[in-house]
Each structure stands twice: as structure tokens, then as C-alpha cells.
Design a protein around this motif. Structure first.
Motif, PDB file in Angstrom:
ATOM      1  N   LYS A   1       0.849  -1.217   0.000  1.00 27.55           N
ATOM      2  CA  LYS A   1       0.000   0.000   0.000  1.00 27.55           C
ATOM      3  C   LYS A   1       0.867   1.243   0.000  1.00 27.55           C
ATOM      4  O   LYS A   1       0.613   2.201  -0.732  1.00 27.55           O
ATOM      5  CB  LYS A   1      -0.894   0.040   1.248  1.00 27.55           C
ATOM      6  N   ILE A   2       1.896   1.217   0.857  1.00 22.15           N
ATOM      7  CA  ILE A   2       2.791   2.372   0.953  1.00 22.15           C
ATOM      8  C   ILE A   2       3.484   2.592  -0.393  1.00 22.15           C
ATOM      9  O   ILE A   2       3.533   3.704  -0.920  1.00 22.15           O
ATOM     10  CB  ILE A   2       3.835   2.154   2.067  1.00 22.15           C
ATOM     11  N   ILE A   3       4.024   1.530  -0.948  1.00 26.73           N
ATOM     12  CA  ILE A   3       4.749   1.638  -2.221  1.00 26.73           C
ATOM     13  C   ILE A   3       3.811   2.111  -3.331  1.00 26.73           C
ATOM     14  O   ILE A   3       4.151   2.987  -4.116  1.00 26.73           O
ATOM     15  CB  ILE A   3       5.396   0.285  -2.575  1.00 26.73           C
ATOM     16  N   HIS A   4       2.618   1.559  -3.360  1.00 25.68           N
ATOM     17  CA  HIS A   4       1.666   1.932  -4.397  1.00 25.68           C
ATOM     18  C   HIS A   4       1.321   3.417  -4.320  1.00 25.68           C
ATOM     19  O   HIS A   4       1.258   4.112  -5.337  1.00 25.68           O
ATOM     20  CB  HIS A   4       0.381   1.092  -4.276  1.00 25.68           C
ATOM     21  N   HIS A   5       1.128   3.903  -3.107  1.00 24.64           N
ATOM     22  CA  HIS A   5       0.778   5.314  -2.925  1.00 24.64           C
ATOM     23  C   HIS A   5       1.847   6.224  -3.540  1.00 24.64           C
ATOM     24  O   HIS A   5       1.527   7.200  -4.218  1.00 24.64           O
ATOM     25  CB  HIS A   5       0.626   5.622  -1.439  1.00 24.64           C
ATOM     26  N   TRP A   6       3.103   5.903  -3.293  1.00 26.52           N
ATOM     27  CA  TRP A   6       4.179   6.782  -3.752  1.00 26.52           C
ATOM     28  C   TRP A   6       4.610   6.515  -5.201  1.00 26.52           C
ATOM     29  O   TRP A   6       5.285   7.351  -5.798  1.00 26.52           O
ATOM     30  CB  TRP A   6       5.400   6.650  -2.833  1.00 26.52           C
ATOM     31  N   THR A   7       4.257   5.383  -5.763  1.00 27.95           N
ATOM     32  CA  THR A   7       4.692   5.106  -7.142  1.00 27.95           C
ATOM     33  C   THR A   7       3.567   5.246  -8.164  1.00 27.95           C
ATOM     34  O   THR A   7       3.822   5.542  -9.331  1.00 27.95           O
ATOM     35  CB  THR A   7       5.276   3.688  -7.267  1.00 27.95           C
TER      36      THR A   7
END
Lengths: 162, 162
Positions: free
Chosen positions: B36-42
């Protein structure tokens, strides 16, 4: 400023022989928070739970301004501190890690390394410092390391046993 | 695993030319959080807000086991990865940073550096690795760096432009 900044920088300071790590923040609420965290691990229940963390955080002090820190060091050592700023994008005159390593080995004066969070140290701090360390460069044209990573790398480059 | 682990390691990976950084965690809830964190920033709103962070996190992938990672690398490169474990207290046979640097420069095979959080990598992982890097040593008899700090220092020692 995060809880992990305090822990990581405390542990790096202990590992690489930094006498005192100062957290400088003009906001009283931020300083209070930092003091609470440090107190818990050095004198509160955390100190009994994890002595290694206690050792790391004992050397982290919290102050409101850089001027306070500079004055405190001068009083403790009876010699003024030489300030060494760090910056990711500095293109002015800078000192190499080898040169700084030599100075640290031979100079009697205390040295104060300066790191900035967020977008880095204010320009006037950079320009007013005795030295600016060359930016950390990887193999690629990207340099946006966190302050936690930058502190670890700089301390290792200057004092680590490679 | 914390949000800051993902960010710091992502930024170090980008700075020092790591192709892919893998987060390995057997717990699905932890993997979901990391994704979720990675998806938000990428790909989410964070990607438009901060392209630098997008670049850093694009190279962080999340997997359930080390075996998955090893297999994936072998399929991508048509060569098995050589595993290089890290540990704070390893007293067995180890490879120096200079030796590892030479191998990275000359060997065609991919190399996979392994870092453990908490109390470090499991013993069977250490003993099963192709290499174990010499522990990071400061000037003093204390070595309890966070995994964030250890990753930054190791990558800089192996590939940083000092």
C-alpha cells in the motif's frame, strides 16, 4: 523529527564515537517530545528493558538553537568548535572525507558536524560553517538520502573501521 | 518493518544503483501494508506529489520468502544470484568490503545482499549464504546499528564514490 531519527542517530553516534549528538529544534513541543523519548530509554522503564539503547540515547541532547550548541561545546572544551556542514547539492568549495579524517585525527579542537532534515541546512548555516563536506555521491545521478542514512554514511566515512 | 525502512532503503537503493530492493516478510498483513505504501508513492497521489520518492520506491518489491526472491533473480538473469549476508556479530569466515567490491565489478552473476531486522538474519540464512560480509565496526566496541543505517553504510562502502 521522528522517533526513529533519535534512535538511529543515537546508535550511530555510539558506534562511531561521537561524544554528543545534538537535536536542534526551535519548537518547544518538538523538543519536549524528543526529551520524553530520550528519558524513557535512558532513565525510565526502557533503560532497564534495553541497556544497549540506553547507551545509544544517553549521548543525545536536545537544544533550541545551533548557537546554544556552539556555546556549550566551547565552554566544555575551552576551545571553539569547528563546524562542518553537510549538504546533498553543495557546489561551492568543499572538503573531502580524507581531508576531514586527517583533521579529526590531528586537530585538538572539537568538531561539530551539522545535518539538516527536510530540504537540508539553511543557506546561512552552510555559508557560515568552517567547512562543508563534499556531498555523498553514489554511482548514479540521484542523491536524496534521508538524514538518517546520511548521518550513518558520513560517520562511517570519517571514522568507521573499513 | 516500518514505513521509514521502506523509504530509506528505497532512497539508498536508488542512490547506490541497486537494481531491486526486496522486502521479505512471511506475514501477509505486513506485505499488504508495504504494498500500500509503495503503491501510494509510485502510482497513487504521492507519485505526482514527489517524483523523487516515486523513483526511489519503484525499485522496492515485496515477497513472502527468500526462496522466491532467489528464484526470481535467476529467471530474470539466466544466472543464479550469489547471496551475501550481513551480520553485526559474525565471527566466522567473512569477506572484506574491498574483496566484495572487486567481485561486484568483475563478476557477471547478480549479487543479492541480505539484511535482517530485529536480531538479524536467521542462522541458517547466514550459514547458507555464499558470503558473509565483515561486520561494520566503528572505533568503539558497540555495534547495534539499525537496519536502515546498516544498509546505507554497506551500500556506500561497496559502491559509493568516496
Amino acid at each position: 523529527m521522528t522517533n526513529l531519527d533519535i534512535h538511529d542517530i543515537g546508535r550511530c553516534s555510539k558506534t562511531f564515537g561521537v561524544r554528543i549528538g545534538y537535536i536542534v529544534n526551535p519548537l518547544e513541543s518538538q523538543r519536549d517530545l524528543a526529551q520524553k523519548i530520550i528519558h524513557h530509554w535512558t532513565q525510565g522503564t526502557g533503560a532497564r528493558y534495553n541497556p544497549l539503547r540506553k547507551q545509544a540515547l544517553e549521548r543525545i541532547h536536545v537544544r533550541a538553537t545551533l548557537q546554544e550548541v556552539i556555546q556549550e561545546i566551547a565552554e566544555a572544551h575551552h576551545l571553539p568548535a569547528k563546524t562542518v556542514a553537510t549538504d546533498a547539492t553543495w557546489r561551492g568549495s568543499s572538503v573531502s572525507y580524507q581531508e576531514m579524517n586527517d583533521l579529526l585525527c590531528h586537530d585538538r579542537q572539537p568538531y561539530l558536524l551539522l545535518f539538516g532534515t527536510g530540504w537540508g541546512l539553511a543557506r546561512e548555516v552552510l555559508e557560515g560553517s568552517d567547512f562543508v563536506l563534499a556531498p555523498i555521491e553514489g554511482s548514479f545521478n540521484y542523491n536524496h538520502l534521508s538524514v538518517r542514512s546520511a548521518v550513518a554514511i558520513v560517520l562511517d566515512r570519517l571514522t568507521g573501521n573499513r
